[in-house]
Design a protein around this motif. Structure first.
Motif, mmCIF file in Angstrom:
data_model
loop_
_atom_site.group_PDB
_atom_site.id
_atom_site.type_symbol
_atom_site.label_atom_id
_atom_site.label_comp_id
_atom_site.label_asym_id
_atom_site.label_seq_id
_atom_site.Cartn_x
_atom_site.Cartn_y
_atom_site.Cartn_z
ATOM 1 N N ILE A 88 0.834 -1.205 0.000
ATOM 2 C CA ILE A 88 0.000 0.000 0.000
ATOM 3 C C ILE A 88 0.866 1.252 0.000
ATOM 4 O O ILE A 88 0.619 2.206 -0.750
ATOM 5 N N SER A 89 1.894 1.269 0.830
ATOM 6 C CA SER A 89 2.755 2.450 0.927
ATOM 7 C C SER A 89 3.478 2.727 -0.377
ATOM 8 O O SER A 89 3.564 3.884 -0.825
ATOM 9 N N GLU A 90 3.989 1.668 -1.010
ATOM 10 C CA GLU A 90 4.749 1.861 -2.244
ATOM 11 C C GLU A 90 3.843 2.282 -3.394
ATOM 12 O O GLU A 90 4.177 3.171 -4.173
ATOM 13 N N PHE A 149 16.732 -5.293 -12.303
ATOM 14 C CA PHE A 149 15.936 -5.738 -11.166
ATOM 15 C C PHE A 149 16.652 -5.351 -9.880
ATOM 16 O O PHE A 149 17.886 -5.219 -9.859
ATOM 17 N N ILE A 150 15.866 -5.163 -8.824
ATOM 18 C CA ILE A 150 16.439 -4.858 -7.519
ATOM 19 C C ILE A 150 15.765 -5.735 -6.468
ATOM 20 O O ILE A 150 14.606 -6.126 -6.606
ATOM 21 N N ASN A 167 13.059 0.756 -11.302
ATOM 22 C CA ASN A 167 12.331 1.925 -11.800
ATOM 23 C C ASN A 167 10.819 1.696 -11.868
ATOM 24 O O ASN A 167 10.132 2.342 -12.643
ATOM 25 N N ASP A 168 10.323 0.772 -11.067
ATOM 26 C CA ASP A 168 8.879 0.535 -10.981
ATOM 27 C C ASP A 168 8.351 1.319 -9.785
ATOM 28 O O ASP A 168 8.349 0.831 -8.654
ATOM 29 N N TYR A 212 6.443 -6.211 -7.967
ATOM 30 C CA TYR A 212 7.175 -6.700 -6.804
ATOM 31 C C TYR A 212 6.523 -7.941 -6.201
ATOM 32 O O TYR A 212 5.308 -8.110 -6.246
ATOM 33 N N VAL A 213 7.373 -8.797 -5.632
ATOM 34 C CA VAL A 213 6.925 -9.903 -4.795
ATOM 35 C C VAL A 213 7.592 -9.750 -3.431
ATOM 36 O O VAL A 213 8.673 -9.153 -3.314
#
Length: 431
Positions: A73-75, A295-296, A315-316, A322-323
């Motif tokens: 939610i935060s991201e 990827f990070i 850069n997403d 994300y997982v």
């Protein structure tokens, strides 16, 4: 009156029966009812106990789920403002104009709480060109050397089929239009249920073309999402660009303390984030720090407020790719890189989720940013002996590129990151 022995025996039997019946009614039945009530209470208490114990056992899983949900939610809400504050927006837009080298003014419309406008593309089947029949007739003549009359017949039948197709297409389009109208009405009703606050404003500006280009670049690189609805420009005799840009700013309530930080008003300090906009270089061209990582990932302590494992596309900003995982133990993570012709695909999974949701296919397409496929993993030193969170990442590389894994900040004595895979197409670098 004398009672015979036989009568005495019968009276004794009758007394025993009366006493037994009285005991059954007054003592036995009462005790049986109490036992049944106690048994029922015991079963209820045992059921509550089992439910409580299951809840206690699942507390850690619930904590992990809450932590992962909070991170998502935060991201995903981070690009949006926590509230519409015109005072703060005026300062930010004024800074935006100054950073781009433009002069201008700002006009606000009233704050609105409404559903987000939605637009749909209408698909139409285009009829064939009227010259297509002539071309087909010519091709038939050259290939089949048929006579003119047969070609005319073919041409007429083709035109008849084309007209039938056109009629069918028109009917289908009308049907689609009716369905689209009905679906639009339904969508409009559904959209009214979910509303957000947003503010529309007009920014009138004046400056050079390079300044206008810099303005748009800064908006596109802003950490906060500012929607450019439209822009109109004109040029005067002094080669100055004048125009108006219409902006939309949306706010979403936040679950953390971002609202308090955002509304903090101190004119002697920097507002909000330290760098709310990326500054451009001289000459009107904006320097964009392009991340060469594809990827990070991050591996954190179990004591962190964030999930212990986060993996996604670089850069997403919305973290849709994300997982997550969160446990105080080794987490097995799989990452598959696939090549199909000139296209590259990726997918990965943890114990808590997969990306994409349909994990059976090739995955999501991406374009590598360099000659290698680069994954950067940031880790942390272990805080104590009970800090056991770590990742075992299995990389399956089915591409013609090298999978380059860069690990930074990992514990030197007891590493959190373990990479598993074919060493011939995977390179691991620890920093």
């Amino acid at each position: 009156m004398k009672i015979s022995n036989k009568e005495k025996i019968m009276l004794c039997i009758l007394g025993i029966i009366i006493i037994g019946f009285g005991y059954y009614q007054l003592v036995y039945c009462v005790q049986i009812n109490k036992i049944e009530e106690k048994t029922k209470q015991e079963n209820e208490i045992e059921q509550k106990y089992n439910t409580t114990m299951e809840t206690i056992k699942s507390i850690e899983d619930k904590k992990s789920d809450v932590k992962i949900l909070k991170a998502k939610i935060s991201e995903e809400s981070s690009p949006f403002y926590p509230t519409i504050s015109e005072e703060h927006i005026i300062i930010e837009l004024d800074k935006l104009l100054k950073d781009s080298g433009l002069d201008g003014g700002i006009t606000f419309q009233p704050i609105v709480s409404d559903s987000v406008e939605n637009s749909k593309r209408e698909e139409k089947s285009l009829a064939e060109s009227s010259l297509q029949g002539i071309v087909d007739q010519y091709n038939n003549i050259v290939e089949n050397t048929e006579d003119t009359s047969s070609n005319k017949t073919v041409d007429n039948s083709t035109n008849s089929k084309d007209s039938n197709k056109t009629s069918e297409t028109s009917t289908a389009n009308n049907s689609k239009a009716d369905n689209s109208n009905s679906s639009n009405k339904k969508d409009s009703k559904d959209n009214k249920k979910n509303t957000v606050q947003y503010l529309k404003c007009e920014v009138k500006f004046q400056g050079s073309y390079e300044n206008v280009d810099k303005l748009l670049s800064i908006i596109s690189e802003s950490k906060k999402k500012i929607v450019v609805n439209s822009i109109s420009v004109s040029q005067d005799t002094l080669n100055l660009i004048k125009g108006t840009i219409k902006l939309e700013i949306y706010s979403i309530p936040k679950i953390d303390d971002e609202l308090e930080r955002y509304l903090k008003w101190d004119l002697t300090n920097t507002y909000g984030k330290s760098v709310p906009f990326n500054k451009g270089a001289a000459g009107g061209n904006v320097e964009i720090n392009k991340d060469t990582n594809d990827f990070i990932a991050s591996v954190k302590s179990i004591y962190s407020d964030l999930p212990t494992i986060m993996l996604g596309k670089a850069n997403d900003s919305l973290r849709t790719s994300y997982v997550y995982a969160d446990s105080n133990a080794e987490e097995n993570v799989e990452m598959i890189l696939t090549q199909d012709g000139n296209k590259y695909y990726y997918k990965y999974k943890t114990s808590k989720g997969t990306f994409p949701a349909n994990y059976d296919g090739l995955g999501a397409e991406f374009v590598p940013l360099s000659k290698n496929i680069v994954l950067n993993i940031s880790s942390k030193n272990r805080e104590d002996a009970n800090d056991n969170s770590e990742i075992k990442l299995k990389i399956i590389n089915k591409t013609d590129k090298l999978a380059e894994v860069n690990i930074s900040g990992d514990d030197s004595i007891d590493p959190r990151v373990v990479i598993d895979g074919d060493g011939s197409n995977i390179s691991v670098n620890k920093k």
